[in-house]
Scaffold this active site. Structure first.
Site, PDB file in Angstrom:
ATOM      1  N   HIS A 156      38.593  46.063  37.786  1.00 53.82           N
ATOM      2  CA  HIS A 156      39.024  44.736  37.324  1.00 53.82           C
ATOM      3  C   HIS A 156      37.842  43.762  37.272  1.00 53.82           C
ATOM      4  CE1 HIS A 156      38.455  43.285  41.425  1.00 53.82           C
ATOM      5  NE2 HIS A 156      38.999  44.437  41.806  1.00 53.82           N
ATOM      6  N   TRP A 199      37.117  36.179  45.874  1.00 51.68           N
ATOM      7  CA  TRP A 199      36.788  36.945  47.087  1.00 51.68           C
ATOM      8  C   TRP A 199      35.625  37.900  46.845  1.00 51.68           C
ATOM      9  CZ3 TRP A 199      41.196  38.611  50.898  1.00 51.68           C
ATOM     10  CH2 TRP A 199      41.799  37.465  51.414  1.00 51.68           C
ATOM     11  N   GLU A 231      44.224  49.133  44.954  1.00 50.82           N
ATOM     12  CA  GLU A 231      43.053  49.196  45.844  1.00 50.82           C
ATOM     13  C   GLU A 231      43.426  49.782  47.200  1.00 50.82           C
ATOM     14  OE1 GLU A 231      40.192  49.808  46.407  1.00 50.82           O
ATOM     15  OE2 GLU A 231      38.976  48.017  46.088  1.00 50.82           O
ATOM     16  N   GLN A 270      35.918  40.036  38.071  1.00 47.00           N
ATOM     17  CA  GLN A 270      35.576  39.388  39.350  1.00 47.00           C
ATOM     18  C   GLN A 270      36.661  38.418  39.844  1.00 47.00           C
ATOM     19  OE1 GLN A 270      32.624  36.091  39.577  1.00 47.00           O
ATOM     20  NE2 GLN A 270      31.281  37.656  40.445  1.00 47.00           N
TER      21      GLN A 270
END
Length: 198
Positions: free
Chosen positions: A8, A13, A83, A10
């Site tokens: 993905h 975080w 993730e 940016q």
């Protein structure tokens, strides 16, 4: 058929170097720009694909939507592409993790493939659910065709595939860079070889 994985765009975080994992952080302005650059990159490298598959996390879905708006291939959210769950490490920088969870971090590092972060997953668990997702995806297509697929996923997920492909131990996985919104090619044969070694 080739499968292209892309991380993905940016998030805030990412810029703060905080561990995201299952925490659902949206793309920032730069991340949106990177998703548009991914479209340009795919076009310039003449990478065509039949469909986009994405993790359910907001940062991946938005990246997939931007790519779909450009290529009009359609996208589908698939569980298993999300993730790595990093449990108590999430929301902290690695420096903070070393300070707050020194023993747990040391334990995790001693065997990163099979040990879990506190409250999280191991890399082995990530790979097992990733290949379940890939099984589902490949059932929808003819792997012997010349039509490719694009999968929008996450840094740790793609890193596990690269580590297995390059025979790099997970303890040295920090040497593998997975850049935001940049396509990485895998052949079906390479993925099958990785699956055998699971």
């Amino acid at each position: 058929m080739k499968i292209y994985f892309a991380r993905h765009g940016q998030t805030d975080w990412n810029t703060l170097r905080k561990v995201q994992g299952t925490t659902d952080i949206p793309l920032n302005e730069n991340g949106i720009a990177q998703a548009h650059l991914l479209c340009k990159n795919l076009e310039e490298n003449e990478i065509s694909f039949e469909k986009i598959y994405t993790s359910y996390q907001a940062r991946a879905v938005k990246t997939a939507q931007i790519v779909d708006e450009h290529f009009h291939t359609g996208y589908e959210i698939v569980k298993g592409l999300e993730e790595m769950n990093l449990g108590l490490f999430e929301g902290h920088t690695w420096d903070e993790i070393l300070s707050l969870y020194s023993e747990e971090h040391k334990q995790w590092l001693s065997n990163k493939r099979y040990n879990r972060s506190p409250g999280g997953e191991s890399y082995q668990m990530v790979m097992e659910r990733l290949f379940k997702a890939l099984d589902y995806i490949l059932e929808q297509h003819d792997p012997s065709s010349d039509k490719n697929l694009l999968i929008i996923s996450h840094g740790a997920v793609i890193m596990t595939l690269l580590a297995m492909k390059r025979n790099i131990p997970f303890e040295q996985s920090h040497t593998i860079e997975v850049y935001n919104a940049s396509p990485i090619e895998f052949s079906i044969e390479e993925l099958n070889e990785i699956r055998k070694r699971l």
